[in-house]
Write a protein that holds these residues in place. Structure first.
Motif, PDB file in Angstrom:
ATOM      1  N   ALA A  55       0.838  -1.187   0.000  1.00 27.57           N
ATOM      2  CA  ALA A  55       0.000   0.000   0.000  1.00 27.57           C
ATOM      3  C   ALA A  55       0.873   1.237   0.000  1.00 27.57           C
ATOM      4  CB  ALA A  55      -0.899   0.016   1.233  1.00 27.57           C
ATOM      5  N   ALA A  56       0.335   2.291  -0.533  1.00 28.09           N
ATOM      6  CA  ALA A  56       1.067   3.546  -0.544  1.00 28.09           C
ATOM      7  C   ALA A  56       0.991   4.186   0.840  1.00 28.09           C
ATOM      8  CB  ALA A  56       0.478   4.486  -1.592  1.00 28.09           C
ATOM      9  N   ALA A  57       2.097   4.747   1.271  1.00 24.85           N
ATOM     10  CA  ALA A  57       2.123   5.426   2.567  1.00 24.85           C
ATOM     11  C   ALA A  57       1.392   6.757   2.442  1.00 24.85           C
ATOM     12  CB  ALA A  57       3.569   5.639   2.998  1.00 24.85           C
ATOM     13  N   SER A  58       1.136   7.390   3.571  1.00 22.94           N
ATOM     14  CA  SER A  58       0.496   8.697   3.539  1.00 22.94           C
ATOM     15  C   SER A  58       1.411   9.699   4.227  1.00 22.94           C
ATOM     16  CB  SER A  58      -0.857   8.637   4.247  1.00 22.94           C
ATOM     17  OG  SER A  58      -0.677   8.273   5.593  1.00 22.94           O
ATOM     18  N   GLY A  59       1.219  10.943   3.899  1.00 24.54           N
ATOM     19  CA  GLY A  59       2.022  11.987   4.513  1.00 24.54           C
ATOM     20  C   GLY A  59       1.922  13.276   3.736  1.00 24.54           C
ATOM     21  N   PRO A  60       2.620  14.329   4.204  1.00 25.51           N
ATOM     22  CA  PRO A  60       2.525  15.644   3.576  1.00 25.51           C
ATOM     23  C   PRO A  60       3.302  15.760   2.265  1.00 25.51           C
ATOM     24  CG  PRO A  60       4.054  15.712   5.429  1.00 25.51           C
ATOM     25  CD  PRO A  60       3.443  14.340   5.414  1.00 25.51           C
ATOM     26  N   ALA A  61       4.309  14.899   2.056  1.00 27.28           N
ATOM     27  CA  ALA A  61       5.115  14.991   0.835  1.00 27.28           C
ATOM     28  C   ALA A  61       4.516  14.103  -0.251  1.00 27.28           C
ATOM     29  CB  ALA A  61       6.557  14.577   1.123  1.00 27.28           C
ATOM     30  N   ALA A  62       4.880  14.391  -1.488  1.00 26.56           N
ATOM     31  CA  ALA A  62       4.367  13.615  -2.625  1.00 26.56           C
ATOM     32  C   ALA A  62       5.519  13.201  -3.515  1.00 26.56           C
ATOM     33  CB  ALA A  62       3.358  14.426  -3.421  1.00 26.56           C
ATOM     34  N   VAL A  74       2.168   6.124 -17.289  1.00 23.91           N
ATOM     35  CA  VAL A  74       1.094   6.734 -16.504  1.00 23.91           C
ATOM     36  C   VAL A  74       1.693   7.281 -15.212  1.00 23.91           C
ATOM     37  CG1 VAL A  74      -1.100   6.322 -15.319  1.00 23.91           C
ATOM     38  CG2 VAL A  74      -0.583   5.097 -17.450  1.00 23.91           C
ATOM     39  N   ALA A  75       1.454   8.566 -14.940  1.00 19.21           N
ATOM     40  CA  ALA A  75       1.944   9.190 -13.703  1.00 19.21           C
ATOM     41  C   ALA A  75       1.062   8.777 -12.533  1.00 19.21           C
ATOM     42  CB  ALA A  75       1.950  10.704 -13.844  1.00 19.21           C
ATOM     43  N   VAL A  76       1.700   8.364 -11.433  1.00 17.97           N
ATOM     44  CA  VAL A  76       0.997   7.957 -10.220  1.00 17.97           C
ATOM     45  C   VAL A  76       1.541   8.790  -9.072  1.00 17.97           C
ATOM     46  CG1 VAL A  76       0.643   6.055  -8.603  1.00 17.97           C
ATOM     47  CG2 VAL A  76       0.659   5.603 -11.057  1.00 17.97           C
ATOM     48  N   GLN A  77       0.637   9.381  -8.315  1.00 13.96           N
ATOM     49  CA  GLN A  77       1.036  10.179  -7.150  1.00 13.96           C
ATOM     50  C   GLN A  77       0.951   9.328  -5.891  1.00 13.96           C
ATOM     51  OE1 GLN A  77       1.951  13.556  -6.913  1.00 13.96           O
ATOM     52  NE2 GLN A  77       2.106  13.498  -9.132  1.00 13.96           N
ATOM     53  N   ARG A  78       2.001   9.375  -5.087  1.00 13.23           N
ATOM     54  CA  ARG A  78       1.991   8.709  -3.785  1.00 13.23           C
ATOM     55  C   ARG A  78       2.325   9.732  -2.716  1.00 13.23           C
ATOM     56  NH1 ARG A  78       5.414   3.141  -4.715  1.00 13.23           N
ATOM     57  NH2 ARG A  78       4.063   2.190  -6.295  1.00 13.23           N
ATOM     58  N   ARG A  79       1.660   9.609  -1.566  1.00  9.64           N
ATOM     59  CA  ARG A  79       1.912  10.495  -0.432  1.00  9.64           C
ATOM     60  C   ARG A  79       2.914   9.828   0.501  1.00  9.64           C
ATOM     61  NH1 ARG A  79       0.609  15.307  -1.873  1.00  9.64           N
ATOM     62  NH2 ARG A  79       0.958  15.828   0.300  1.00  9.64           N
ATOM     63  N   LEU A  80       3.886  10.599   0.977  1.00  2.94           N
ATOM     64  CA  LEU A  80       4.943  10.076   1.843  1.00  2.94           C
ATOM     65  C   LEU A  80       5.155  10.995   3.041  1.00  2.94           C
ATOM     66  CD1 LEU A  80       7.580   9.223  -0.907  1.00  2.94           C
ATOM     67  CD2 LEU A  80       6.032   7.648   0.196  1.00  2.94           C
ATOM     68  N   PRO A  81       5.740  10.468   4.116  1.00  5.19           N
ATOM     69  CA  PRO A  81       6.052  11.316   5.266  1.00  5.19           C
ATOM     70  C   PRO A  81       7.073  12.395   4.921  1.00  5.19           C
ATOM     71  CG  PRO A  81       6.116   8.993   5.890  1.00  5.19           C
ATOM     72  CD  PRO A  81       5.986   9.046   4.396  1.00  5.19           C
ATOM     73  N   ALA A  82       8.004  12.115   3.998  1.00  4.78           N
ATOM     74  CA  ALA A  82       9.019  13.093   3.596  1.00  4.78           C
ATOM     75  C   ALA A  82       9.385  12.836   2.136  1.00  4.78           C
ATOM     76  CB  ALA A  82      10.264  12.970   4.472  1.00  4.78           C
ATOM     77  N   GLU A  83       9.813  13.888   1.452  1.00  2.00           N
ATOM     78  CA  GLU A  83      10.191  13.742   0.047  1.00  2.00           C
ATOM     79  C   GLU A  83      11.454  12.889  -0.057  1.00  2.00           C
ATOM     80  OE1 GLU A  83      10.942  16.477  -3.930  1.00  2.00           O
ATOM     81  OE2 GLU A  83      11.133  17.382  -1.950  1.00  2.00           O
ATOM     82  N   PRO A  84      11.445  11.872  -0.903  1.00  2.00           N
ATOM     83  CA  PRO A  84      12.630  11.021  -1.019  1.00  2.00           C
ATOM     84  C   PRO A  84      13.725  11.695  -1.830  1.00  2.00           C
ATOM     85  CG  PRO A  84      10.954  10.284  -2.556  1.00  2.00           C
ATOM     86  CD  PRO A  84      10.347  11.405  -1.746  1.00  2.00           C
ATOM     87  N   ASP A  85      14.973  11.297  -1.567  1.00  2.00           N
ATOM     88  CA  ASP A  85      16.072  11.755  -2.409  1.00  2.00           C
ATOM     89  C   ASP A  85      16.007  10.971  -3.722  1.00  2.00           C
ATOM     90  OD1 ASP A  85      17.002   9.201  -1.812  1.00  2.00           O
ATOM     91  OD2 ASP A  85      18.701   9.892  -0.633  1.00  2.00           O
ATOM     92  N   PRO A  86      16.836  11.311  -4.723  1.00  4.54           N
ATOM     93  CA  PRO A  86      16.755  10.597  -6.010  1.00  4.54           C
ATOM     94  C   PRO A  86      16.901   9.085  -5.887  1.00  4.54           C
ATOM     95  CG  PRO A  86      18.043  12.596  -6.266  1.00  4.54           C
ATOM     96  CD  PRO A  86      17.762  12.452  -4.804  1.00  4.54           C
ATOM     97  N   GLN A  87      17.804   8.625  -5.009  1.00 10.99           N
ATOM     98  CA  GLN A  87      17.969   7.174  -4.840  1.00 10.99           C
ATOM     99  C   GLN A  87      16.700   6.548  -4.262  1.00 10.99           C
ATOM    100  OE1 GLN A  87      21.047   5.373  -5.678  1.00 10.99           O
ATOM    101  NE2 GLN A  87      19.515   3.745  -5.642  1.00 10.99           N
TER     102      GLN A  87
END
Length: 197
Positions: A55-62, A74-87
């Motif tokens: 499942a996709a996590a939730s959070g303020p970052a996308a 197809v572009a898919v948006q996921r919500r995360l606790p923090a924006e990930p770095d490129p890796q």
């Protein structure tokens, strides 16, 4: 006068040897012997674990990941606790679609974690190092796989282009028109493969 003992038939001798042989086999395979019978409860079978997130996590970052459906990106948006770095962004992409995304018909042309060795941001260009032995065949799946990586990385703020390397040297990767390019690639280079909406 006693009667001489008759020789036992061969099949009977085989049956007498069988119980000790069975005990020896059971003892030798590591199965413990139990004095009383044990009840085995039968339930619903568990699902086989996969590398794909459940499942996709939730959070303020996308984060925007590009998956595939019907031969299109197809572009898919996921919500995360923090924006990930490129890796981290690339790691999320390589894990593939969640179960919910799979239910919507989304998949990936990427073969898993071993597809990319690393990604390094130099200025505003992401340098994606591919392991030796991974070669592009120019097939549609290859074009979609490179498109997924390029579109996903350039969707992140601060990344304007992506180059691919092997052992530090730039390599040409396929574009939708079947040409190869070594220059920094952008989502616009794969625009013909991106689904509308």
């Amino acid at each position: 006068m006693t009667r001489p003992a008759l020789p036992r038939p061969r099949w009977l001798r085989s049956l007498l040897v069988l119980p000790p042989l069975v005990l020896l086999l059971v003892a030798g395979c590591g199965v413990p012997v139990e004095d009383t019978p044990r009840v085995i409860e039968v339930g619903t079978p568990s699902r086989v674990a996969t590398a794909a997130p459940s499942a996709a996590a939730s959070g303020p970052a996308a984060e925007s990941l590009y998956l595939i459906r019907d031969g299109a990106l197809v572009a898919v948006q996921r919500r995360l606790p923090a924006e990930p770095d490129p890796q981290g962004l690339l790691t999320d992409l390589l894990r593939g679609p969640t179960e919910a995304e799979q239910d919507r018909g989304l998949g990936t042309a990427l073969g898993g974690q071993g597809v990319v060795a690393s990604v390094q941001l130099l200025g505003d260009t992401a340098h994606v190092e591919l392991p030796a032995g991974i070669e592009s065949t120019g097939r549609n799946d290859d074009v979609l796989a490179f498109g997924q990586i390029v579109c996903t990385l350039t969707s992140r703020a601060g990344i304007t282009g992506v180059v691919f390397t092997q052992q530090g040297a730039r390599i040409g990767v396929p574009l939708p028109d079947a040409s190869l390019s070594q220059v920094p690639l952008r989502a616009a280079d794969y625009a013909t493969l991106i689904a509308n909406g």
